[in-house]
Design a protein around this motif. Structure first.
Motif, PDB file in Angstrom:
ATOM      1  N   PRO A  81     150.250  16.077  69.315  1.00 35.10           N
ATOM      2  CA  PRO A  81     150.169  15.750  70.751  1.00 35.10           C
ATOM      3  C   PRO A  81     150.774  16.851  71.621  1.00 35.10           C
ATOM      4  O   PRO A  81     151.864  17.358  71.346  1.00 35.10           O
ATOM      5  CB  PRO A  81     150.972  14.445  70.862  1.00 35.10           C
ATOM      6  CG  PRO A  81     151.875  14.436  69.676  1.00 35.10           C
ATOM      7  CD  PRO A  81     151.175  15.193  68.597  1.00 35.10           C
ATOM      8  N   GLY A  82     150.057  17.205  72.668  1.00 38.44           N
ATOM      9  CA  GLY A  82     150.555  18.213  73.596  1.00 38.44           C
ATOM     10  C   GLY A  82     151.854  17.798  74.249  1.00 38.44           C
ATOM     11  O   GLY A  82     152.706  18.640  74.556  1.00 38.44           O
ATOM     12  N   LEU A  83     152.038  16.494  74.463  1.00 40.13           N
ATOM     13  CA  LEU A  83     153.264  15.994  75.078  1.00 40.13           C
ATOM     14  C   LEU A  83     154.476  16.325  74.216  1.00 40.13           C
ATOM     15  O   LEU A  83     155.551  16.663  74.722  1.00 40.13           O
ATOM     16  CB  LEU A  83     153.161  14.480  75.291  1.00 40.13           C
ATOM     17  CG  LEU A  83     154.245  13.841  76.168  1.00 40.13           C
ATOM     18  CD1 LEU A  83     154.083  14.270  77.615  1.00 40.13           C
ATOM     19  CD2 LEU A  83     154.202  12.319  76.061  1.00 40.13           C
ATOM     20  N   LEU A  84     154.326  16.239  72.881  1.00 39.97           N
ATOM     21  CA  LEU A  84     155.423  16.574  71.974  1.00 39.97           C
ATOM     22  C   LEU A  84     155.731  18.059  72.037  1.00 39.97           C
ATOM     23  O   LEU A  84     156.896  18.463  72.078  1.00 39.97           O
ATOM     24  CB  LEU A  84     155.053  16.172  70.541  1.00 39.97           C
ATOM     25  CG  LEU A  84     156.067  16.565  69.449  1.00 39.97           C
ATOM     26  CD1 LEU A  84     157.399  15.891  69.683  1.00 39.97           C
ATOM     27  CD2 LEU A  84     155.523  16.217  68.063  1.00 39.97           C
ATOM     28  N   VAL A  85     154.702  18.895  72.047  1.00 38.39           N
ATOM     29  CA  VAL A  85     154.907  20.346  72.134  1.00 38.39           C
ATOM     30  C   VAL A  85     155.602  20.701  73.442  1.00 38.39           C
ATOM     31  O   VAL A  85     156.478  21.566  73.492  1.00 38.39           O
ATOM     32  CB  VAL A  85     153.565  21.090  72.019  1.00 38.39           C
ATOM     33  CG1 VAL A  85     153.756  22.583  72.248  1.00 38.39           C
ATOM     34  CG2 VAL A  85     152.937  20.838  70.654  1.00 38.39           C
ATOM     35  N   TYR A  97     147.301  23.294  78.588  1.00 37.37           N
ATOM     36  CA  TYR A  97     147.085  24.154  77.415  1.00 37.37           C
ATOM     37  C   TYR A  97     148.117  23.801  76.351  1.00 37.37           C
ATOM     38  O   TYR A  97     149.288  23.535  76.652  1.00 37.37           O
ATOM     39  CB  TYR A  97     147.220  25.638  77.764  1.00 37.37           C
ATOM     40  CG  TYR A  97     147.228  26.521  76.522  1.00 37.37           C
ATOM     41  CD1 TYR A  97     146.041  26.778  75.837  1.00 37.37           C
ATOM     42  CD2 TYR A  97     148.413  27.036  76.002  1.00 37.37           C
ATOM     43  CE1 TYR A  97     146.042  27.547  74.678  1.00 37.37           C
ATOM     44  CE2 TYR A  97     148.414  27.805  74.855  1.00 37.37           C
ATOM     45  CZ  TYR A  97     147.231  28.056  74.188  1.00 37.37           C
ATOM     46  OH  TYR A  97     147.226  28.794  73.034  1.00 37.37           O
ATOM     47  N   MET A  98     147.683  23.777  75.090  1.00 35.65           N
ATOM     48  CA  MET A  98     148.587  23.606  73.958  1.00 35.65           C
ATOM     49  C   MET A  98     148.057  24.435  72.806  1.00 35.65           C
ATOM     50  O   MET A  98     146.866  24.395  72.501  1.00 35.65           O
ATOM     51  CB  MET A  98     148.682  22.134  73.547  1.00 35.65           C
ATOM     52  CG  MET A  98     149.789  21.847  72.514  1.00 35.65           C
ATOM     53  SD  MET A  98     149.320  22.204  70.793  1.00 35.65           S
ATOM     54  CE  MET A  98     148.234  20.807  70.471  1.00 35.65           C
ATOM     55  N   ASN A 130     154.533  31.687  65.176  1.00 34.37           N
ATOM     56  CA  ASN A 130     155.968  31.437  65.069  1.00 34.37           C
ATOM     57  C   ASN A 130     156.411  30.138  65.738  1.00 34.37           C
ATOM     58  O   ASN A 130     157.449  29.600  65.365  1.00 34.37           O
ATOM     59  CB  ASN A 130     156.742  32.597  65.701  1.00 34.37           C
ATOM     60  CG  ASN A 130     156.487  33.909  64.996  1.00 34.37           C
ATOM     61  OD1 ASN A 130     157.008  34.162  63.921  1.00 34.37           O
ATOM     62  ND2 ASN A 130     155.660  34.766  65.591  1.00 34.37           N
ATOM     63  N   SER A 131     155.670  29.667  66.715  1.00 29.18           N
ATOM     64  CA  SER A 131     156.065  28.452  67.425  1.00 29.18           C
ATOM     65  C   SER A 131     154.858  27.834  68.101  1.00 29.18           C
ATOM     66  O   SER A 131     153.809  28.474  68.237  1.00 29.18           O
ATOM     67  CB  SER A 131     157.147  28.771  68.470  1.00 29.18           C
ATOM     68  OG  SER A 131     156.664  29.723  69.408  1.00 29.18           O
ATOM     69  N   SER A 132     155.019  26.590  68.536  1.00 28.18           N
ATOM     70  CA  SER A 132     153.976  25.899  69.289  1.00 28.18           C
ATOM     71  C   SER A 132     154.333  25.972  70.773  1.00 28.18           C
ATOM     72  O   SER A 132     155.490  25.776  71.154  1.00 28.18           O
ATOM     73  CB  SER A 132     153.865  24.436  68.850  1.00 28.18           C
ATOM     74  OG  SER A 132     153.506  24.358  67.479  1.00 28.18           O
ATOM     75  N   VAL A 133     153.348  26.271  71.601  1.00 35.61           N
ATOM     76  CA  VAL A 133     153.594  26.471  73.033  1.00 35.61           C
ATOM     77  C   VAL A 133     152.642  25.606  73.846  1.00 35.61           C
ATOM     78  O   VAL A 133     151.594  25.177  73.360  1.00 35.61           O
ATOM     79  CB  VAL A 133     153.426  27.953  73.423  1.00 35.61           C
ATOM     80  CG1 VAL A 133     154.422  28.817  72.662  1.00 35.61           C
ATOM     81  CG2 VAL A 133     152.014  28.442  73.157  1.00 35.61           C
ATOM     82  N   ALA A 134     153.032  25.359  75.083  1.00 37.98           N
ATOM     83  CA  ALA A 134     152.193  24.552  75.970  1.00 37.98           C
ATOM     84  C   ALA A 134     152.417  24.981  77.412  1.00 37.98           C
ATOM     85  O   ALA A 134     153.435  25.598  77.749  1.00 37.98           O
ATOM     86  CB  ALA A 134     152.517  23.063  75.803  1.00 37.98           C
ATOM     87  N   TYR A 159     155.999  26.415  81.549  1.00 41.16           N
ATOM     88  CA  TYR A 159     155.743  26.994  80.226  1.00 41.16           C
ATOM     89  C   TYR A 159     156.728  26.366  79.247  1.00 41.16           C
ATOM     90  O   TYR A 159     157.935  26.349  79.477  1.00 41.16           O
ATOM     91  CB  TYR A 159     155.909  28.512  80.271  1.00 41.16           C
ATOM     92  CG  TYR A 159     156.261  29.143  78.927  1.00 41.16           C
ATOM     93  CD1 TYR A 159     155.455  28.958  77.810  1.00 41.16           C
ATOM     94  CD2 TYR A 159     157.402  29.931  78.791  1.00 41.16           C
ATOM     95  CE1 TYR A 159     155.795  29.529  76.584  1.00 41.16           C
ATOM     96  CE2 TYR A 159     157.732  30.515  77.578  1.00 41.16           C
ATOM     97  CZ  TYR A 159     156.934  30.302  76.482  1.00 41.16           C
ATOM     98  OH  TYR A 159     157.255  30.865  75.275  1.00 41.16           O
ATOM     99  N   HIS A 160     156.200  25.839  78.141  1.00 37.46           N
ATOM    100  CA  HIS A 160     157.019  25.118  77.165  1.00 37.46           C
ATOM    101  C   HIS A 160     157.018  25.851  75.826  1.00 37.46           C
ATOM    102  O   HIS A 160     155.972  26.286  75.337  1.00 37.46           O
ATOM    103  CB  HIS A 160     156.478  23.710  76.928  1.00 37.46           C
ATOM    104  CG  HIS A 160     156.288  22.894  78.173  1.00 37.46           C
ATOM    105  ND1 HIS A 160     157.195  21.946  78.591  1.00 37.46           N
ATOM    106  CD2 HIS A 160     155.273  22.880  79.084  1.00 37.46           C
ATOM    107  CE1 HIS A 160     156.743  21.373  79.714  1.00 37.46           C
ATOM    108  NE2 HIS A 160     155.589  21.934  80.031  1.00 37.46           N
ATOM    109  N   ASN A 161     158.188  25.950  75.244  1.00 32.67           N
ATOM    110  CA  ASN A 161     158.356  26.481  73.892  1.00 32.67           C
ATOM    111  C   ASN A 161     159.571  25.792  73.294  1.00 32.67           C
ATOM    112  O   ASN A 161     160.503  25.444  74.010  1.00 32.67           O
ATOM    113  CB  ASN A 161     158.564  28.006  73.933  1.00 32.67           C
ATOM    114  CG  ASN A 161     158.382  28.664  72.579  1.00 32.67           C
ATOM    115  OD1 ASN A 161     158.756  28.124  71.552  1.00 32.67           O
ATOM    116  ND2 ASN A 161     157.801  29.852  72.582  1.00 32.67           N
TER     117      ASN A 161
END
Length: 818
Positions: A469-473, A490-491, A496-500, A511-513
């Motif tokens: 789920p994008g919400l978790l990322v 965007y997800m 190396n990591s999941s970003v959104a 921007y999420h990481n």
């Protein structure tokens, strides 16, 4: 003359009485091994980098050494020596090499720094470095179980004990991982942790020698022909199945660790909890499998059905991690004690991944029982099964970390694991089922029908695996509190990591990481990001070449890029998706910096980039992930700042982002004190929000810093500086006085406040352990106001007309947050 058979039975009976004591030795051995693994990985990442490729090289080398050790010992060491003496010598060897690694590591660092780089040559050198440091001790670690197994006969009871030894080793590993992650490295450093592991090795070796002196051992008389004839029929399928089991286990660990890291927060404590839970499941499973191996008439069938059940267990975990746990009504910020959250994380991890790990743990002793028969060398038996399992584990861990998740995503990767598990069960069950089918037509087809039904169920479960789920990322541990409050536009699951990237109803983009917001177009975040960029180019006399550490939303790099003096902008970013995709969603705020002709992007972690480049820069600005994120603290050590200084041109400037939110006073003090230790002339500038401290910019130069207010205002008034002046105006700064009214202190001011601060060094990485205890706290206002209580206006820092200096003095004194 006494009957040889009677002597053998008497010896076996006497040996059996010592097996529980030997089990305790394996607990100590396992604890030492995990302490070493955590310490060595931490030290080697400082040398060869912490990218997925570097971690893959480390993990592959570590497990490859274990595999080779298990295969080579029974082929190199004869059965003549007492197995416990061989085991004791191996443990002594591991301890000695553990000490040598601490000595050799700085030498390896110098060699790699001189020759390291990119491309195949660089990857080859990383492998050589990892091999030099890891292969000798891991060869010995892999040899421990085959060595001791020669004290045991390959009877059902003996094979059962081998499974218990494996489980005891895992139990020790659980203890070692928690001891290292929650105590030794949090309170002390890598050297002390190594000394504890060495002490465990030597203690185990001493007890092993003591047992060898009183426990009887008679060299078994095994004919080579008998050993060959003793192998179970069609054992090849067992080796393939246990290799697939190892592959699925380690691939799942990689995938689930990434997902749980989002859910719990990717701190060192989170990874210790996840590793401990994974090992707990393996230990429970190996104990259950060992007990079953004593009585089962057909352990092969049990092994096959374990793999079939694993298809369901993987589906269970996939559903829990994607469709259940993120939506549990939990708000981690309710409590100010991180230890309550650790307890919650432990329970959630057990709930999600325990079923699968128990089945993987049970597979090893069942595989041993499936191929064991009289006449075999127990060392070769254990070494072969262990090696097959480890080869699969290497393939699974490397495949998942470097290819599966990045190319196909965690959803399809887990579907592949279900298919592989079902296939492993199928190849073990099918021959036995068809060969033993007898009786009436109804019973004859019962076995094959049940296998076909299991395969069909596995296929249905694979189809039902939910996507990440994008919400978790985006929001990680706070996902449940953000349901229906933002749109994930965007997800992506990166190398190396999941970003959104998310968008709020107000139009603000984030921007999420690492499961949290790392940058945004919120006014307070834009203010910080542009301050970081503009201070980097305005303070030095001539910033032609600038290095930006961490691309993020690109706003800091964009602020650097619009300076007319900047001719070359270098961005070092560890995650390929960030500059390639994420920055495009902030093209307006970052001036489309990635596509600027001045810009070049290196996909690598910044520490490794600086270690392997000979370039020098006029300015370096660093905006890494939160210091509690595992690995980020490597960019806040005195040694790293020394590396940065070596790449600075004379008069060059270094700027660093320091957050005050989701942190605690001890972590902030450590960041500030470590920076000022490296840059005694450093200056702090604060960014406030709603009248309270929010985050800060630290600025350092090797030379004493002097800031000319008149000259800077004159520059900002020139036409070519129009974009810079406009950018500053958009964040509330209309003059040099406005910009530098954010002054928040220097070393001389803050010495009393920083008196007991922990300095962050490579050998302790103290910051990540301090920050990891405060990731759910919101004490930014209090921390900033306490710091500002020590701040005095710096008469020797700024120059300019008396009028401007007085205006600045007044502005600093009435600045918010004091």
């Amino acid at each position: 003359m006494a009957d040889p058979l009677a002597r053998a039975r008497a010896s076996s009976s006497s040996s059996s009485s010592w097996l529980p004591a030997l089990l305790l030795l394996f607990v100590g051995s396992g604890a030492a091994a995990l302490i070493y693994e955590i310490v060595w990985f931490q030290l080697l990442q400082l040398v060869i980098g912490s990218s997925a490729v570097s971690l893959g090289v480390l993990l592959g080398t570590f497990m490859g050494g274990m595999c080779l050790g298990s295969l080579l010992l029974p082929r190199v060491i004869s059965t003549a020596p007492h197995p416990l003496r061989v085991y004791a010598l191996i443990e002594c060897g591991i301890g000695v090499i553990g000490l040598l690694v601490l000595v050799v590591m700085p030498l390896v660092d110098h060699v790699y720094t001189a020759w390291g780089g990119y491309g195949m040559t660089g990857y080859l050198l990383r492998g050589i470095v990892a091999s030099v440091c890891l292969l000798p001790p891991t060869l010995l670690m892999g040899a421990t179980l085959p060595a001791v197994s020669r004290w045991i006969e390959t009877t059902p009871e003996g094979v059962s004990w081998l499974g218990f030894f494996y489980g005891g080793n895992i139990a020790g590993a659980v203890f070692g991982s928690l001891l290292a992650g929650f105590y030794l490295l949090r309170v002390y450093d890598a050297a002390v942790a190594t000394f504890v592991a060495v002490a465990l090795n030597f203690s185990v070796a001493a007890l092993g020698y003591a047992l060898a002196s009183i426990a009887p051992y008679e060299r078994p008389q095994r004919a080579a022909a008998g050993a060959a004839a003793g192998r179970a029929a069609d054992s090849g399928a067992i080796y393939v199945a246990i290799a697939i089991s190892g592959m699925c286990a380690l691939a799942a660990e990689v995938i689930w660790t990434r997902m749980l890291g989002l859910l719990f927060g990717a701190s060192v404590y989170t990874f210790s909890i996840i590793l401990a839970v994974f090992l707990i499941g393996l230990g429970i499973g190996s104990s259950i499998g060992s007990m079953l191996a004593r009585t089962l008439k057909n352990p092969r069938a049990a092994l096959g059905w374990c793999q079939m059940l694993l298809a369901g267990a993987i589906a269970w975990t996939a559903y829990m991690l994607a469709d259940s746990l993120p939506y549990w009504p939990i708000n981690p910020s309710i409590t100010t004690s991180i230890w309550y959250n650790f307890q919650l994380d432990l329970v959630r991890a057990l709930w999600a991944i325990l079923p699968a790990t128990i089945l993987w743990g049970a597979s090893f002793p069942l595989a041993l029982a499936s191929v064991a028969s009289k006449g075999q060398d127990p060392g070769r038996l254990v070494g072969g099964v262990y090696a097959a399992n480890t080869v699969g584990a290497i393939a699974g861990s490397l495949g998942a970390s470097l290819m599966l998740v990045y190319w196909f995503g965690s959803q399809h990767a887990q579907q592949a694991l279900i298919a592989l598990s079902a296939f492993g069960g199928l190849i073990v069950l099918t021959p036995a089922t068809w060969d033993t089918a007898a009786g009436s037509s109804r019973t004859r087809w019962a076995g094959p029908a049940s296998i076909l039904a299991a395969v069909a169920i596995a296929a249905l479960l694979a189809r039902a695996i939910p996507p990440l789920p994008g919400l978790l990322v985006a929001y990680g541990r706070y996902a449940a509190t953000w349901v229906n409050q933002s749109t994930i536009i965007y997800m992506g699951e990166g190398l190396n990591s999941s970003v959104a990237v998310s968008e709020l109803p107000s139009g603000v983009r984030n921007y999420h990481n690492a499961g949290k917001v790392q940058a945004s177009s919120e006014p307070q975040d834009m203010r910080l990001q542009r301050m970081l960029g503009h201070l980097t180019t305005l303070v030095p006399k001539d910033a032609k070449s600038v290095l930006v550490i961490g691309c993020g939303a690109g706003v800091t790099a964009g602020a650097v890029s619009i300076s007319p003096r900047v001719q070359q902008l270098t961005i070092a970013e560890i995650e390929p998706l960030v500059p390639k995709v994420v920055s495009t969603y902030f093209a307006r705020e970052n001036y489309d910096v990635v596509n600027n002709p001045k810009t070049r992007v290196f996909v690598d972690d910044a520490r490794h980039y600086l270690l392997t480049t000979r370039e020098k820069f006029d300015a370096v600005t660093s905006d890494p992930l939160d210091p509690w994120v595992k690995g980020a603290a490597m960019l806040y050590t005195t040694e790293f700042f020394d590396i940065v200084k070596q790449h600075l041109q004379p008069g060059g400037v270094v700027t660093l982002f320091v957050q005050l939110y989701e942190s605690n006073e001890e972590a902030v003090k450590s960041e500030v004190a470590t920076f000022l230790e490296a840059f005694p002339n450093g200056v702090i500038f604060g960014n406030t929000h709603e009248g309270r401290g929010y985050d800060m910019v630290l600025l350092g130069q090797v030379e004493p810093t002097k800031i000319d207010l008149d000259g800077m205002d004159a520059r900002l008034g020139r036409p070519e500086y129009g974009p810079v002046a406009q950018s500053l105006h958009e964040i509330g700064f209309n003059s040099a006085v406005d910009l530098f009214s954010t002054y928040a202190g220097r070393r001389a001011d803050l010495a009393p406040w920083l008196k007991n601060a922990d300095i962050n060094h490579d050998r302790n990485l103290r910051l990540q352990y301090l920050a990891g205890l405060g990731l759910n706290l919101y004490q930014s206002g209090t921390i900033y106001s306490e710091m500002m209580a020590y701040t005095r206006f710096p008469d020797d820092l700024f120059t300019g007309s008396p009028e401007r200096l007085q205006m600045l003095r007044d502005a600093v004194q009435r600045a918010p947050g004091r």
